[in-house]
Design a protein around this motif. Structure first.
Motif, PDB file in Angstrom:
ATOM      1  N   GLY A  31       7.010  38.123   9.788  1.00 39.35           N
ATOM      2  CA  GLY A  31       7.668  39.932   9.802  1.00 39.35           C
ATOM      3  C   GLY A  31       6.186  39.968   8.404  1.00 39.35           C
ATOM      4  O   GLY A  31       4.899  39.754   9.042  1.00 39.35           O
ATOM      5  N   SER A  60      12.081  41.371  11.495  1.00 37.61           N
ATOM      6  CA  SER A  60      10.976  43.169  11.436  1.00 37.61           C
ATOM      7  C   SER A  60       9.936  43.504  12.055  1.00 37.61           C
ATOM      8  O   SER A  60      10.379  43.617  13.425  1.00 37.61           O
ATOM      9  CB  SER A  60      10.677  42.075   9.986  1.00 37.61           C
ATOM     10  OG  SER A  60      10.467  43.383   8.839  1.00 37.61           O
ATOM     11  N   SER A 160      16.221  44.733  12.441  1.00 38.09           N
ATOM     12  CA  SER A 160      15.918  43.741  12.387  1.00 38.09           C
ATOM     13  C   SER A 160      14.483  44.489  11.568  1.00 38.09           C
ATOM     14  O   SER A 160      13.533  43.773  10.462  1.00 38.09           O
ATOM     15  CB  SER A 160      14.878  42.615  12.795  1.00 38.09           C
ATOM     16  OG  SER A 160      14.114  42.201  12.681  1.00 38.09           O
ATOM     17  N   ALA A 161      13.904  45.623  11.652  1.00 31.70           N
ATOM     18  CA  ALA A 161      12.067  46.227  10.400  1.00 31.70           C
ATOM     19  C   ALA A 161      13.121  47.358  10.401  1.00 31.70           C
ATOM     20  O   ALA A 161      11.936  47.696   9.398  1.00 31.70           O
ATOM     21  CB  ALA A 161      11.331  47.120  11.728  1.00 31.70           C
ATOM     22  N   SER A 162      14.127  48.008   9.712  1.00 29.24           N
ATOM     23  CA  SER A 162      14.844  48.837   8.938  1.00 29.24           C
ATOM     24  C   SER A 162      14.723  47.728   7.789  1.00 29.24           C
ATOM     25  O   SER A 162      15.705  47.376   6.770  1.00 29.24           O
ATOM     26  CB  SER A 162      16.396  48.350   8.986  1.00 29.24           C
ATOM     27  OG  SER A 162      16.733  50.127  10.266  1.00 29.24           O
ATOM     28  N   MET A 163      13.683  48.425   6.791  1.00 31.63           N
ATOM     29  CA  MET A 163      13.421  47.519   5.318  1.00 31.63           C
ATOM     30  C   MET A 163      14.408  48.236   4.008  1.00 31.63           C
ATOM     31  O   MET A 163      15.337  49.414   4.191  1.00 31.63           O
ATOM     32  CB  MET A 163      12.107  48.567   5.052  1.00 31.63           C
ATOM     33  CG  MET A 163      11.064  47.936   5.610  1.00 31.63           C
ATOM     34  SD  MET A 163       9.197  47.510   4.234  1.00 31.63           S
ATOM     35  CE  MET A 163       9.210  49.992   5.195  1.00 31.63           C
ATOM     36  N   ASP A 179      16.681  45.198   7.935  1.00 29.38           N
ATOM     37  CA  ASP A 179      15.669  43.352   8.145  1.00 29.38           C
ATOM     38  C   ASP A 179      16.047  42.239   8.202  1.00 29.38           C
ATOM     39  O   ASP A 179      17.158  42.092   7.189  1.00 29.38           O
ATOM     40  CB  ASP A 179      15.050  43.879   6.648  1.00 29.38           C
ATOM     41  CG  ASP A 179      13.670  43.086   7.090  1.00 29.38           C
ATOM     42  OD1 ASP A 179      13.415  42.594   7.376  1.00 29.38           O
ATOM     43  OD2 ASP A 179      12.361  44.110   6.722  1.00 29.38           O
TER      44      ASP A 179
END
Length: 303
Positions: A31, A60, A160-163, A179
């Motif tokens: 990521g 991510s 997966s890409a939610s920080m 994430d």
């Protein structure tokens, strides 16, 4: 209406569809938020060269790139980031209002007027596996969610890409996730454990980069995620884990066990980089690095 800043070379990005030919092995995608534009360039070059791995595992921004790699849509990831970075439906106020996080996933997975629609039929084709890396807030552990396993795959990519800190947890089957990079930044061990003989790993940091490691517990993680102590612990340990992974990847690459592609030069790109020319340069670096590695990569895949 205010004109949105886009990359000046957006019109010259490659386009088209990858073939249906499949290369046996696994593609591993790190990521790094907008550093993932490097990965977009690498993958576009590999798709043009007919290197479409049987399995892909992405974390991510790597998961977001992986979606378009699995669909074989050359140039799609690059066009999203290099055209819409300053559109607040993607990053900013409208995204926060609609998706309760800094990234507008409804916009990314919806219809964009200047980007071809996602080929969902090809995405769900069972001939190619796609594992999405997420972190379970309750356990602090990494989970690998396969697109055809019955879970909503694009919701898994969203998780997966939610920080952390700037995104609300994404609930899947009653479990909160964030994430995947919080617990596993480069999921190469998953590919090894699955028994793949050929493994390509794309990193988004140059080879020598290592993260700073604090010897004391970080207060922010313990305060913000006090209801999820195992998740807070994973965050605290993540930099040390990343450095260990980088050291091990170099060893595996030297041994010929995996094929490693990393940025050929150090470039200062922030997680939410807004300089479109820097992002465009990063994309082309990825594209050129893939082409430069092509002979060695083909030799690795033939062995």
């Amino acid at each position: 209406m205010k004109k949105i800043q886009v990359y000046s070379g957006i019109g010259a990005l490659p386009s088209g569809l990858a073939s249906d030919n499949i290369t046996e092995g696994c593609m591993v995608l790190e990521g790094g938020a907008f550093r993932g534009v490097y990965t977009s360039g690498v993958l576009d070059a590999l798709m043009e060269e007919d290197i479409n791995m049987r399995c892909t595992v992405g974390v991510s921004a790597g998961a977001l790139n992986g979606v378009n790699y699995v669909t074989g849509q050359i140039g799609r990831s690059g066009r999203i980031n290099l055209r819409y970075r300053h559109d607040s439906r993607y990053v900013g106020a409208k995204a926060i209002r609609r998706n309760k996080g800094i990234i507008g996933f409804d916009f990314v997975f919806g219809d964009m007027d200047r980007v071809p629609p996602l080929d969902k039929k090809r995405f769900m084709d069972r001939s190619r596996q796609f594992y999405i890396v997420v972190t379970n807030l309750k356990t602090g552990k990494t989970e690998f969610l396969e697109k055809n396993s019955g879970i909503p795959p694009l919701r898994a990519v969203r998780a997966s890409a939610s920080m952390p800190f700037v995104s609300k947890p994404v609930i899947i089957n009653g479990t909160p996730y964030l994430d995947g990079g919080c617990s596993c930044k480069i999921p190469y061990q998953f590919a090894i454990d699955k028994g793949f003989d050929k493994i390509i790993v794309i990193k988004t940091r140059y080879a020598e980069f290592r993260k700073p490691v604090s010897t004391r517990q970080l207060r922010a993680e313990n305060i913000v995620y006090r209801n999820y102590p195992e998740f807070a612990k994973a965050l605290i340990n993540s930099n040390a884990d990343y450095n260990r992974q980088c050291d091990e990847l170099e060893k595996l690459a030297d041994e010929g066990r995996i094929f490693l592609i990393t940025p050929s030069e150090s470039i200062d790109i922030s997680r939410l980089e807004g300089d479109m020319e820097k992002l465009g340069h990063l994309y082309h670096m990825g594209y050129k690095d893939a082409k430069a590695n092509l002979t060695a990569l083909r030799e690795y895949l033939r062995r």
